[in-house]
Write a protein that holds these residues in place. Structure first.
Motif, short mmCIF file in Angstrom:
data_model
loop_
_atom_site.label_atom_id
_atom_site.label_comp_id
_atom_site.label_asym_id
_atom_site.label_seq_id
_atom_site.Cartn_x
_atom_site.Cartn_y
_atom_site.Cartn_z
N GLU A 7 0.83 -1.20 0.00
CA GLU A 7 0.00 0.00 0.00
C GLU A 7 0.86 1.26 0.00
N TYR A 8 1.96 1.24 0.74
CA TYR A 8 2.89 2.37 0.70
C TYR A 8 3.46 2.55 -0.70
N ASP A 9 3.84 1.45 -1.33
CA ASP A 9 4.41 1.53 -2.68
C ASP A 9 3.38 2.07 -3.67
N ALA A 10 2.12 1.67 -3.50
CA ALA A 10 1.07 2.14 -4.41
C ALA A 10 0.84 3.64 -4.25
N LEU A 11 0.87 4.13 -3.01
CA LEU A 11 0.69 5.56 -2.79
C LEU A 11 1.87 6.33 -3.37
N ARG A 12 3.06 5.85 -3.14
CA ARG A 12 4.25 6.51 -3.68
C ARG A 12 4.20 6.56 -5.21
N ALA A 13 3.75 5.47 -5.82
CA ALA A 13 3.71 5.39 -7.29
C ALA A 13 2.73 6.39 -7.89
N VAL A 14 1.63 6.68 -7.19
CA VAL A 14 0.65 7.60 -7.73
C VAL A 14 1.00 9.06 -7.43
N VAL A 15 1.77 9.29 -6.36
CA VAL A 15 2.11 10.66 -5.97
C VAL A 15 3.37 11.16 -6.67
N LYS A 16 4.35 10.29 -6.86
CA LYS A 16 5.63 10.74 -7.40
C LYS A 16 5.52 11.48 -8.73
N PRO A 17 4.72 11.02 -9.70
CA PRO A 17 4.61 11.76 -10.97
C PRO A 17 4.05 13.17 -10.80
N LEU A 18 3.32 13.41 -9.71
CA LEU A 18 2.71 14.72 -9.50
C LEU A 18 3.76 15.78 -9.16
N LEU A 19 4.93 15.33 -8.72
CA LEU A 19 5.97 16.28 -8.32
C LEU A 19 6.52 17.05 -9.51
N GLY B 121 7.63 2.44 3.64
CA GLY B 121 7.03 3.60 4.29
C GLY B 121 7.94 4.81 4.28
N ALA B 122 9.23 4.59 4.48
CA ALA B 122 10.19 5.71 4.47
C ALA B 122 10.32 6.28 3.07
N ARG B 123 10.35 5.42 2.06
CA ARG B 123 10.43 5.91 0.68
C ARG B 123 9.18 6.69 0.31
N CYS B 124 8.04 6.22 0.79
CA CYS B 124 6.78 6.92 0.53
C CYS B 124 6.77 8.26 1.25
N ARG B 125 7.27 8.29 2.48
CA ARG B 125 7.28 9.54 3.25
C ARG B 125 8.01 10.65 2.50
#
Length: 257
Positions: A179-191, A234-238
């Motif tokens: 779940e952390y990886d999924a959140l990171r994957a969807v947020v990172k392109p927004l940066l 979790g740290a990578r997602c943070r």
């Protein structure tokens, strides 16, 4: 009317995990209210959660539940309603702010390796572990702090070291890491996208990201960060989430009116 590109992005972020409307309301009020006296209009709350697929009826039910639970109170201004955190809601919000927004982690010395006596059944060992802990083998585990550790258990400080894969799997359940990886994957392109100009849409995107981050972060204590450092999902997602929240800055409540 076709949804705009930004509305599609917000919906995509919102769909990365389960949405419980009452929990979204807690995320919204907890983020936007920086003082115990702050209030948010009902129409503004509606506008902020609608892009996440939450309709007005579901929102009213959620607010009613939070009011009954002593978390939110409603003020009437003529025909309009405004929402405010109760003393309990404010206290709980303040308590978890360091976990939600903090970029630094506690001292590693607070982690201990515990071993139960050989006559202790494995289920009993797991049941007696303090809250912020993880079972490693049938009678061994990690705990944060000594509080609650039975006196007849071995309890020694954990020394920072590279952890084998099986330890990481014990500390961080696979579903949580996914779940952390999924959140990171969807947020990172927004940066790499421009910051939305419209304050309501920008804030709705911020809150969609924040809600899922908060939902995941409050499912565990400090243990994964203390044991695994920056080398876990979790740290990578943070890192990605906090950068996104920094770009999508929290607005002044007056700008949402």
């Amino acid at each position: 009317m076709e949804p705009t590109e930004l509305q599609q992005i917000i919906a995509r972020v919102a769909s990365v995990g389960p949405i419980k409307v009452w929990s979204v309301v807690v995320s919204v009020l907890g983020d936007l209210m920086q003082s115990a006296d702050d209030t948010l209009g009902a129409s503004q709350l509606d506008a902020l959660v609608a892009p996440m697929g939450i309709n007005n009826q579901a929102l009213r039910v959620a607010v009613h539940r939070l009011r009954n639970d002593g978390w939110v109170e409603t003020q009437r201004q003529g025909r309009r309603s405004r929402y405010q955190l109760t003393a309990r809601g404010w206290a709980e919000t303040e308590r978890v702010r360091p976990e939600i927004y903090g970029a630094t982690q506690p001292n590693r010395k607070s982690v201990f390796l515990v071993v139960g006596p050989p006559q202790l059944a494995a289920p009993d060992f797991a049941a007696q572990l303090p809250k912020d802990s993880a079972v490693l083998t049938s009678r061994s585990g990690f705990v944060v702090g000594r509080d609650g550790v039975p006196k007849n258990w071995m309890c020694v400080p954990h020394e920072a070291a590279a952890m084998p894969d099986w330890v990481e799997a014990a500390v961080v359940p696979e579903t949580l890491a996914q779940e952390y990886d999924a959140l990171r994957a969807v947020v990172k392109p927004l940066l790499s996208l421009p910051v939305p100009a419209d304050v309501l849409e920008r804030t709705a995107l911020r809150l969609a990201i924040l809600h899922h981050w908060r939902r995941l972060r409050l499912r565990h204590g400090a243990l994964p960060d203390l044991v695994l450092g920056e080398d876990w999902a979790g740290a990578r997602c943070r890192t990605v989430v906090l950068e996104a929240l920094g770009r999508l800055a929290r607005p002044e409540l007056s700008t949402l009116e």
